[in-house]
Scaffold this active site. Structure first.
Site, PDB file in Angstrom:
ATOM      1  N   ASN A  46      35.833  24.125 -18.896  1.00 46.36           N
ATOM      2  CA  ASN A  46      36.309  22.876 -18.574  1.00 46.36           C
ATOM      3  C   ASN A  46      37.774  22.577 -19.426  1.00 46.36           C
ATOM      4  OD1 ASN A  46      34.622  22.384 -16.511  1.00 46.36           O
ATOM      5  ND2 ASN A  46      33.362  20.969 -17.831  1.00 46.36           N
ATOM      6  N   ARG A 102      36.869  26.545  -0.592  1.00 41.34           N
ATOM      7  CA  ARG A 102      36.453  27.550  -1.652  1.00 41.34           C
ATOM      8  C   ARG A 102      35.284  28.189  -0.895  1.00 41.34           C
ATOM      9  NH1 ARG A 102      39.024  26.316  -6.236  1.00 41.34           N
ATOM     10  NH2 ARG A 102      39.367  24.179  -6.609  1.00 41.34           N
ATOM     11  N   HIS A 138      41.028  19.661   2.606  1.00 45.34           N
ATOM     12  CA  HIS A 138      39.675  19.507   1.717  1.00 45.34           C
ATOM     13  C   HIS A 138      38.749  18.979   2.793  1.00 45.34           C
ATOM     14  CE1 HIS A 138      37.374  17.998  -1.732  1.00 45.34           C
ATOM     15  NE2 HIS A 138      37.894  19.136  -2.191  1.00 45.34           N
ATOM     16  N   TYR A 158      25.540  22.668  -6.921  1.00 45.13           N
ATOM     17  CA  TYR A 158      26.177  21.557  -6.619  1.00 45.13           C
ATOM     18  C   TYR A 158      25.127  20.568  -5.753  1.00 45.13           C
ATOM     19  CZ  TYR A 158      30.575  23.753  -8.654  1.00 45.13           C
ATOM     20  OH  TYR A 158      31.502  24.204  -9.316  1.00 45.13           O
TER      21      TYR A 158
END
Length: 697
Positions: free
Chosen positions: A53, A381, A441, A474
């Site tokens: 990160n 992605r 997106h 996720y």
């Protein structure tokens, strides 16, 4: 604290507040690595996540701030920008120092006690030293190319985030010149973590060493006739944003392909060196890379902690990791035809507690079904190996109309997406690269199927990417639906993205950059109007980031009108809750656990009707105005209750993984009150939705 006046957003420095919020999130991730209740290798994984990160923080966030002011000649950064970067770097420094302290004093010693040893050259026994010497001579040395610096050998180009060494030498070189400094790149093709043969060890368990340690142990062998006075590993982080001239480019894919290589050599933003690096060598490197000393980090260990993931992902040691978790599968889909199931009712999926496989099956079944005429999908992605993308290719090969909107500007996934785009085109699919200047997106898939002479549409809408790998880690929601009004509007969005025509007025979807922001502000103000009229206004929302000033201003105003606002914001949050006269009715919480919280869920009480929305968009300026995003409603009462029961309420109850944001901008770990049982939202959801008999995380 000196609270800002009502309606005053002066505390929202658009740069500093966001950057410090991102660093604060990494402190919460680091707290996972500090927690002795978490399995040891998972603590190391969290430590590596912090490093990853921070890499992105510097190569994207700090680089973006620096890029706002293009230096010319000896021009200096403006004072406000310089102060922002210096403050962010200072916070990052404190975080990094704690990270290495934790690595060296707790995690590595505990790993050694558990039989996992990371040995530096001083801890290797004679047999191991001999093996390392042989490994160096056969595998490493032939690939090394030290460069002694002189006018004919200038400072070499150093690749972004690569391992390198600077070496100071005495005496003269073979040609009688006093070249005192050499630079050497570590071979990128070699593993950074090397397991030593078990039979050479006098310690129980597995022994490892780092490539950097192997090179440093034999660095003198590379400079025959010279004395090595000092040396250090170093690593430079560079700007990784790709830039194309949107007004001049005629083929975005070709333009990006030419830019991808240059990403490795963007301007330098951070320098990491070993703790023992002499000051004069540090200064030399800072001058070479034109980096301010505030962005120099001398670390007590490997300059790239992320490489230690090779130990985490090494031979299975289940007792040192989270117990395996098996996601559940909705009974209504198990063994059934997906299209027949959707003809009866919508299906809500909650990942990773429920499997992502139904989404893959949805596209795979569409690819094989002779009654399916067309498939449309967005790709942000997808990952390098994707069964879902292969299904789209198979559908195109079989002659179906396949349209895929591939976002080429998905940061760090550009090359992967270009490869998929090329394969899809070769298979006969229609590939579109979204809208130049606006990242696509939104997460949407649409299937058109003719059965019994009737053309029906089926859609999947989600909050996360079409990536089965990340869907295991996720948290996200997905809705599979055949509801005619909703699927028709999904098709309208696809037509808008391919034709670039103005979208029709949408009644069911909120579409950024056109209506999502306006509808969001409308919903917030509607709750405020209800509260002003003496009713009950209530907003509950979960997202990754909250930084848009206009949304924050609307929330402050609603709080002043008496609306109860409960926010679960995983990462950056520029809103200050609980400030007297400004945000007394707002609560902000961040939840950091085994899974990455990624779902976006919005609830507005709406006079008791209860509006529930799922979205691909965070409440950030970029999502609301500079991306193609979709928010979609959950209307079926049973599914609406599920979203509230699974997506919001558990996170408001969490007292294990939750952090409360205070009016001072500091996060504090929420702990059970006296007599209160521990409650983890993620563990509760795993128990509720996972397969029977599965061990919760």
């Amino acid at each position: 604290m000196n609270a800002p006046a009502a309606g005053d957003l002066s505390h929202l420095d658009p740069n500093l507040n966001r950057e410090l919020s991102l660093l604060a999130f990494n402190r919460r991730v680091l707290a996972q690595a500090e927690d002795p209740a978490i399995p040891l290798l998972e603590r190391l994984r969290f430590l590596c996540i912090v490093s990853s990160n921070l890499d992105e923080f510097f190569e994207v966030r700090i680089a973006s701030l620096l890029a706002q002011h293009q230096l010319k000649g000896n021009g200096a950064l403006p004072l406000d920008l310089s102060a922002t970067i210096e403050r962010a770097s200072l916070d990052a420094r404190r975080l990094i120092e704690r990270q290495y302290e934790l690595l060296n004093t707790e995690i590595l010693p505990s790993l050694a006690d558990a039989g996992i040893h990371l040995l530096n050259r001083g801890k290797r026994n004679a047999a191991q030293r001999a093996w390392v010497k042989q490994y160096f001579d056969k595998e490493v040395r032939p690939l090394l190319t030290p460069v002694g610096l002189d006018p004919a050998h200038p400072f070499p180009r150093v690749i972004n985030k690569s391992l390198n060494f600077i070496v100071e030498l005495s005496g003269k070189d073979a040609f009688g010149r006093g070249t005192g400094i050499a630079i050497m790149k570590a071979p990128r093709v070699l593993p950074r973590v090397i397991r030593l043969p078990d039979e050479l060890s006098d310690l129980p368990g597995a022994c490892y060493c780092l490539l950097s340690s192997v090179i440093q142990a034999h660095i003198a062998d590379l400079f025959a006739g010279r004395e090595v006075l000092s040396y250090s590993q170093f690593r430079v982080t560079r700007n990784s944003d790709l830039w194309v001239d949107e007004e001049e480019v005629t083929n975005l894919r070709q333009a990006l392909q030419s830019e991808l290589h240059s990403r490795q050599y963007g301007f330098a933003v951070r320098l990491e060196v070993g703790r023992g690096c002499p000051p004069h060598l540090r200064d030399f490197l800072l001058r070479q890379f034109e980096i301010d000393h505030t962005r120099l980090f001398a670390v007590d260990g490997p300059v790239n902690v992320v490489r230690l993931l090779e130990i985490v992902n090494g031979p299975a040691r289940p007792q040192l990791k989270f117990p395996p978790f098996t996601p559940g599968l909705p009974a209504k889909l198990a063994g059934h035809d997906i299209f027949a199931a959707l003809d009866r009712q919508d299906v809500l999926l909650h990942h990773p507690f429920q499997s992502f496989q139904p989404v893959v099956d949805f596209i795979h079944q569409a690819a094989l079904d002779p009654d399916v005429l067309a498939i449309k999908q967005t790709v942000y992605r997808a990952g390098m190996n994707s069964e879902l993308m292969e299904a789209l290719i198979a559908a195109a090969v079989s002659g179906k109309e396949v349209t895929v909107i591939v976002e080429l500007m998905a940061r760090f996934d550009e090359e992967v997406n270009i490869n998929w785009a090329e394969r899809l085109e070769r298979a006969g699919a229609q590939v579109v690269y979204g809208v130049v200047g606006l990242k696509t997106h939104a997460k949407m898939a649409l299937v058109m199927r003719r059965a019994g002479g009737v053309l029906r549409k089926y859609a999947h809408l989600g909050t996360g990417n079409y990536n089965p790998a990340t869907a295991k880690h996720y948290t996200d929601f997905g809705l599979l639906t055949a509801e005619p009004g909703l699927t028709e509007e999904v098709n309208e969005v696809f037509l808008h993205l391919t034709s670039l025509g103005r979208p029709k007025q949408l009644e069911k979807l909120w579409l950024a950059p056109f209506s999502l922001h306006k509808q969001l502000i409308r919903a917030i103000r509607s709750e405020a109007e209800t509260a002003r009229a003496g009713g009950r206004g209530h907003i509950v929302a979960k997202m990754n980031s909250l930084t848009d000033e206009s949304v924050i201003q609307a929330l402050y105003a609603a709080s002043g009108d008496g609306v109860k606002i409960e926010l679960v914001v995983r990462g950056a949050c520029s809103l200050r809750p609980g400030v007297k006269g400004l945000s007394e009715n707002i609560m902000v919480r961040s939840v950091v656990g085994r899974f990455l919280e990624h779902s976006r869920v919005f609830y507005f009480r709406s006079g008791g009707a209860g509006e529930v929305w799922l979205s691909s968009a965070d409440w950030m300026n970029r999502n609301l105005f500079r991306r193609i995003e979709v928010a979609f409603p959950v209307r079926a009462p049973a599914l609406k209750r599920r979203v509230l029961r699974e997506g919001l309420q558990p996170y408001l109850k969490d007292n294990v993984d939750a952090w409360d944001l205070g009016p001072d901008g500091q996060y504090r770990l929420r702990k059970p009150r006296a007599g209160q049982a521990q409650y983890s939202a993620q563990r509760a959801l795993a128990t509720l939705l996972g397969q029977p008999g599965a061990t919760p995380p």
